[in-house]
Scaffold this motif. Structure first.
Motif, PDB file in Angstrom:
ATOM      1  N   TRP A 109       7.139  -5.137   8.539  1.00  0.00           N
ATOM      2  CA  TRP A 109       8.311  -5.050   8.977  1.00  0.00           C
ATOM      3  C   TRP A 109       9.371  -4.160   8.828  1.00  0.00           C
ATOM      4  CZ3 TRP A 109       5.851  -8.610  11.849  1.00  0.00           C
ATOM      5  CH2 TRP A 109       5.153  -9.390  11.059  1.00  0.00           C
ATOM      6  N   ASP A 110      10.182  -3.520   9.663  1.00  0.00           N
ATOM      7  CA  ASP A 110      11.247  -2.755   9.503  1.00  0.00           C
ATOM      8  C   ASP A 110      12.583  -3.036   9.712  1.00  0.00           C
ATOM      9  OD1 ASP A 110      11.212  -2.989  12.176  1.00  0.00           O
ATOM     10  OD2 ASP A 110      10.991  -0.675  12.954  1.00  0.00           O
ATOM     11  N   ARG A 111      12.539  -4.463   9.936  1.00  0.00           N
ATOM     12  CA  ARG A 111      13.898  -5.312  10.059  1.00  0.00           C
ATOM     13  C   ARG A 111      13.704  -6.201   9.158  1.00  0.00           C
ATOM     14  NH1 ARG A 111      15.237  -7.860  14.618  1.00  0.00           N
ATOM     15  NH2 ARG A 111      17.562  -6.819  14.820  1.00  0.00           N
ATOM     16  N   LEU A 112      14.979  -6.268   8.419  1.00  0.00           N
ATOM     17  CA  LEU A 112      14.565  -7.325   6.995  1.00  0.00           C
ATOM     18  C   LEU A 112      16.075  -8.200   7.205  1.00  0.00           C
ATOM     19  CD1 LEU A 112      13.295  -5.082   4.310  1.00  0.00           C
ATOM     20  CD2 LEU A 112      12.043  -6.692   5.804  1.00  0.00           C
ATOM     21  N   LEU A 113      15.935  -9.241   6.555  1.00  0.00           N
ATOM     22  CA  LEU A 113      17.091 -10.085   6.122  1.00  0.00           C
ATOM     23  C   LEU A 113      17.419  -9.901   4.550  1.00  0.00           C
ATOM     24  CD1 LEU A 113      16.581 -13.559   7.985  1.00  0.00           C
ATOM     25  CD2 LEU A 113      18.406 -11.624   8.435  1.00  0.00           C
ATOM     26  N   GLU A 114      18.656  -9.915   4.168  1.00  0.00           N
ATOM     27  CA  GLU A 114      19.042  -9.801   2.951  1.00  0.00           C
ATOM     28  C   GLU A 114      18.196 -10.831   1.912  1.00  0.00           C
ATOM     29  OE1 GLU A 114      23.290  -8.108   2.150  1.00  0.00           O
ATOM     30  OE2 GLU A 114      23.505 -10.405   2.769  1.00  0.00           O
ATOM     31  N   LYS A 115      17.849 -10.437   0.646  1.00  0.00           N
ATOM     32  CA  LYS A 115      17.089 -11.183  -0.109  1.00  0.00           C
ATOM     33  C   LYS A 115      15.666 -10.772   0.225  1.00  0.00           C
ATOM     34  CE  LYS A 115      20.362 -12.683  -2.519  1.00  0.00           C
ATOM     35  NZ  LYS A 115      20.682 -12.182  -3.772  1.00  0.00           N
ATOM     36  N   ASP A 116      15.362 -10.334   1.193  1.00  0.00           N
ATOM     37  CA  ASP A 116      13.658 -10.083   1.524  1.00  0.00           C
ATOM     38  C   ASP A 116      13.254  -9.001   0.475  1.00  0.00           C
ATOM     39  OD1 ASP A 116      13.684 -11.898   3.433  1.00  0.00           O
ATOM     40  OD2 ASP A 116      13.911 -10.607   5.072  1.00  0.00           O
ATOM     41  N   SER A 117      11.710  -8.908   0.506  1.00  0.00           N
ATOM     42  CA  SER A 117      11.214  -7.663  -0.456  1.00  0.00           C
ATOM     43  C   SER A 117      10.393  -7.008   0.598  1.00  0.00           C
ATOM     44  CB  SER A 117      10.681  -8.239  -1.585  1.00  0.00           C
ATOM     45  OG  SER A 117      11.339  -8.950  -2.581  1.00  0.00           O
ATOM     46  N   VAL A 118      10.092  -5.778   0.236  1.00  0.00           N
ATOM     47  CA  VAL A 118       9.067  -4.994   1.148  1.00  0.00           C
ATOM     48  C   VAL A 118       8.667  -3.489   0.192  1.00  0.00           C
ATOM     49  CG1 VAL A 118      11.037  -3.187   1.901  1.00  0.00           C
ATOM     50  CG2 VAL A 118       8.806  -3.563   3.150  1.00  0.00           C
ATOM     51  N   THR A 119       7.515  -3.116   0.206  1.00  0.00           N
ATOM     52  CA  THR A 119       7.060  -2.091  -0.392  1.00  0.00           C
ATOM     53  C   THR A 119       6.607  -0.986   0.542  1.00  0.00           C
ATOM     54  OG1 THR A 119       6.132  -3.414  -2.060  1.00  0.00           O
ATOM     55  CG2 THR A 119       5.363  -1.349  -1.901  1.00  0.00           C
ATOM     56  N   LEU A 120       7.153   0.097   0.238  1.00  0.00           N
ATOM     57  CA  LEU A 120       6.925   1.252   1.180  1.00  0.00           C
ATOM     58  C   LEU A 120       5.971   2.301   0.370  1.00  0.00           C
ATOM     59  CD1 LEU A 120       9.947   0.798   1.484  1.00  0.00           C
ATOM     60  CD2 LEU A 120      10.413   2.911   2.345  1.00  0.00           C
ATOM     61  N   LYS A 121       4.663   2.438   1.152  1.00  0.00           N
ATOM     62  CA  LYS A 121       3.719   3.028   0.474  1.00  0.00           C
ATOM     63  C   LYS A 121       3.514   4.546   1.172  1.00  0.00           C
ATOM     64  CE  LYS A 121       1.083  -1.062  -0.524  1.00  0.00           C
ATOM     65  NZ  LYS A 121      -0.161  -1.729  -0.275  1.00  0.00           N
ATOM     66  N   CYS A 122       2.898   5.392   0.469  1.00  0.00           N
ATOM     67  CA  CYS A 122       2.905   6.888   1.093  1.00  0.00           C
ATOM     68  C   CYS A 122       1.503   7.194   1.113  1.00  0.00           C
ATOM     69  CB  CYS A 122       3.649   8.034  -0.068  1.00  0.00           C
ATOM     70  SG  CYS A 122       3.820   9.582   0.737  1.00  0.00           S
ATOM     71  N   GLN A 123       1.140   7.520   2.458  1.00  0.00           N
ATOM     72  CA  GLN A 123      -0.254   8.006   2.668  1.00  0.00           C
ATOM     73  C   GLN A 123      -0.328   9.472   2.829  1.00  0.00           C
ATOM     74  OE1 GLN A 123      -2.040   5.624   5.881  1.00  0.00           O
ATOM     75  NE2 GLN A 123      -2.278   3.744   4.464  1.00  0.00           N
ATOM     76  N   GLY A 124      -1.362  10.137   1.992  1.00  0.00           N
ATOM     77  CA  GLY A 124      -1.423  11.615   2.270  1.00  0.00           C
ATOM     78  C   GLY A 124      -2.531  11.992   1.317  1.00  0.00           C
ATOM     79  N   ALA A 125      -2.422  13.406   1.246  1.00  0.00           N
ATOM     80  CA  ALA A 125      -3.561  13.961   0.281  1.00  0.00           C
ATOM     81  C   ALA A 125      -2.888  14.220  -0.978  1.00  0.00           C
ATOM     82  CB  ALA A 125      -4.073  15.272   0.921  1.00  0.00           C
ATOM     83  N   TYR A 126      -3.592  13.995  -1.958  1.00  0.00           N
ATOM     84  CA  TYR A 126      -2.859  14.149  -3.568  1.00  0.00           C
ATOM     85  C   TYR A 126      -3.666  15.102  -4.172  1.00  0.00           C
ATOM     86  CZ  TYR A 126       0.273  10.265  -3.103  1.00  0.00           C
ATOM     87  OH  TYR A 126       1.032   9.344  -2.653  1.00  0.00           O
ATOM     88  N   PRO A 127      -3.425  16.047  -5.053  1.00  0.00           N
ATOM     89  CA  PRO A 127      -4.294  16.817  -5.946  1.00  0.00           C
ATOM     90  C   PRO A 127      -4.976  16.089  -6.930  1.00  0.00           C
ATOM     91  CG  PRO A 127      -1.882  17.592  -5.928  1.00  0.00           C
ATOM     92  CD  PRO A 127      -1.773  16.310  -5.302  1.00  0.00           C
ATOM     93  N   PRO A 128      -6.202  16.453  -7.079  1.00  0.00           N
ATOM     94  CA  PRO A 128      -6.850  15.647  -8.383  1.00  0.00           C
ATOM     95  C   PRO A 128      -6.097  15.314  -9.379  1.00  0.00           C
ATOM     96  CG  PRO A 128      -8.032  17.677  -7.504  1.00  0.00           C
ATOM     97  CD  PRO A 128      -6.788  17.792  -6.952  1.00  0.00           C
ATOM     98  N   THR A 184       3.479  14.000  -0.427  1.00  0.00           N
ATOM     99  CA  THR A 184       2.533  13.981  -1.392  1.00  0.00           C
ATOM    100  C   THR A 184       2.325  15.728  -1.681  1.00  0.00           C
ATOM    101  OG1 THR A 184       0.578  14.123   0.153  1.00  0.00           O
ATOM    102  CG2 THR A 184       1.360  12.111  -0.437  1.00  0.00           C
ATOM    103  N   GLY A 185       1.580  15.891  -2.960  1.00  0.00           N
ATOM    104  CA  GLY A 185       1.256  17.044  -3.528  1.00  0.00           C
ATOM    105  C   GLY A 185       0.484  18.214  -2.277  1.00  0.00           C
ATOM    106  N   LEU A 186      -0.135  17.324  -1.662  1.00  0.00           N
ATOM    107  CA  LEU A 186      -0.871  18.232  -0.534  1.00  0.00           C
ATOM    108  C   LEU A 186      -0.635  18.020   0.937  1.00  0.00           C
ATOM    109  CD1 LEU A 186      -4.753  18.317  -2.349  1.00  0.00           C
ATOM    110  CD2 LEU A 186      -2.809  19.962  -2.439  1.00  0.00           C
ATOM    111  N   SER A 187       0.042  17.294   1.021  1.00  0.00           N
ATOM    112  CA  SER A 187       0.717  16.942   2.580  1.00  0.00           C
ATOM    113  C   SER A 187       2.082  17.325   2.865  1.00  0.00           C
ATOM    114  CB  SER A 187       0.261  15.483   2.903  1.00  0.00           C
ATOM    115  OG  SER A 187      -1.086  15.128   2.563  1.00  0.00           O
ATOM    116  N   ALA A 188       2.636  17.563   4.095  1.00  0.00           N
ATOM    117  CA  ALA A 188       3.894  17.884   4.333  1.00  0.00           C
ATOM    118  C   ALA A 188       4.680  16.424   4.267  1.00  0.00           C
ATOM    119  CB  ALA A 188       3.835  18.332   5.783  1.00  0.00           C
ATOM    120  N   GLN A 189       6.082  16.822   4.547  1.00  0.00           N
ATOM    121  CA  GLN A 189       6.898  15.426   4.677  1.00  0.00           C
ATOM    122  C   GLN A 189       6.616  14.594   5.678  1.00  0.00           C
ATOM    123  OE1 GLN A 189      11.395  15.893   3.070  1.00  0.00           O
ATOM    124  NE2 GLN A 189      11.485  15.392   4.992  1.00  0.00           N
TER     125      GLN A 189
END
Length: 258
Positions: A36-55, A93-98
């Motif tokens: 959900w990109d719309r939240l009420l106060e006191k809600d919790s959310v985790t943003l995860k970054c998907q991309g290529a990383y160096p070993p 990430t290290g191997l992906s663009a913003q």
């Protein structure tokens, strides 16, 4: 002609390799959990970054409204959200663009309409959720589209349209009873876009446009190279003839003098 094609092949390959080498890296993507990109106060959310990383290196660059965040992990958690957490989030990430910015909105209130996506294609699903502050129990939930009632439930069930059509787009809100109060959420627009299938012929040829361009450039380069060496050979031959005294002069038959 044979030598020209010999020059063309490596030149075209070189241009193709060069074009692939200078291609921009794919963008990182910000994913929400829950979605959900719309939240009420006191809600919790985790943003995860998907991309290529160096070993061995999963360090991630996070930004909020363009400002660098100290968090370097591949995920960024917000607990007990406040209105101040609203804004645009990006990651890299290290191997992906913003990534493209993801807009997160946090509201004050009792009731909020949520959806994982507000823009869908025809045939895709629409999923709406009538969310309450701190998940307080809600009763007699009803969903509305463009002011008209669509679904009624005694509990907080989601409203799901499995195969959306253009007529399913519009302004939606939900209403229900919380602690004997009849409350409504703000209306939010849901957009259903018509499918635009590309022409089969265009789909077949489109991936080859860069290759054709490179082949043409290689052909022009080969022709230019061939002309260069041909002119150089003629000039060198003329110069050697001059040095070796092989240049002959013809006399005009009418010139009987000397």
């Amino acid at each position: 002609m044979h030598s020209m094609w010999q020059l063309l092949s490596p030149t075209a390959l070189l241009l193709l390799v060069s074009a692939g080498t200078h291609a921009d890296p794919p963008k990182s993507v910000v994913i929400l959990d829950p979605p959900w990109d719309r939240l009420l106060e006191k809600d919790s959310v985790t943003l995860k970054c998907q991309g290529a990383y160096p070993p061995g290196d999963d360090s991630t660059e996070w930004r909020w409204n363009g400002t660098l965040i100290s968090n370097k992990a591949s995920s960024y958690s917000i607990t007990d959200a406040t209105v101040g957490n609203s804004g645009e989030y990006t990651c890299k990430t290290g191997l992906s663009a913003q990534s493209d910015p993801l807009r997160l909105e946090v509201y004050k209130g009792w009731l909020l309409l949520q959806a994982p996506r507000w823009v869908v294609q025809e045939g895709e699903s629409i999923r709406l959720r009538c969310h309450t502050w701190k998940n307080i129990t809600i009763q007699k939930v009803q969903y509305f589209q463009n002011g008209m009632g669509k679904k009624f439930s005694h509990q907080n069930f989601e409203y799901h349209i499995p195969n959306a059509t253009l007529k399913d787009g519009g302004s939606y809100f939900c209403r229900g009873i919380i602690k004997n109060y009849n409350l409504s959420s703000e209306a939010v627009k849901v957009t259903v876009q018509g499918s635009k299938s590309p022409s089969p012929i265009l789909s077949f040829f489109l991936p080859w446009h860069q290759i054709i361009f490179c082949l043409v450039m290689g052909f022009l380069f080969a022709v230019d190279t061939g002309l260069y060496f041909s002119v150089r050979k003629v000039l060198r031959s003329s110069k050697e003839d001059w040095r070796n005294g092989k240049v002959t002069w013809s006399r005009d038959p009418q010139d009987k003098g000397g």
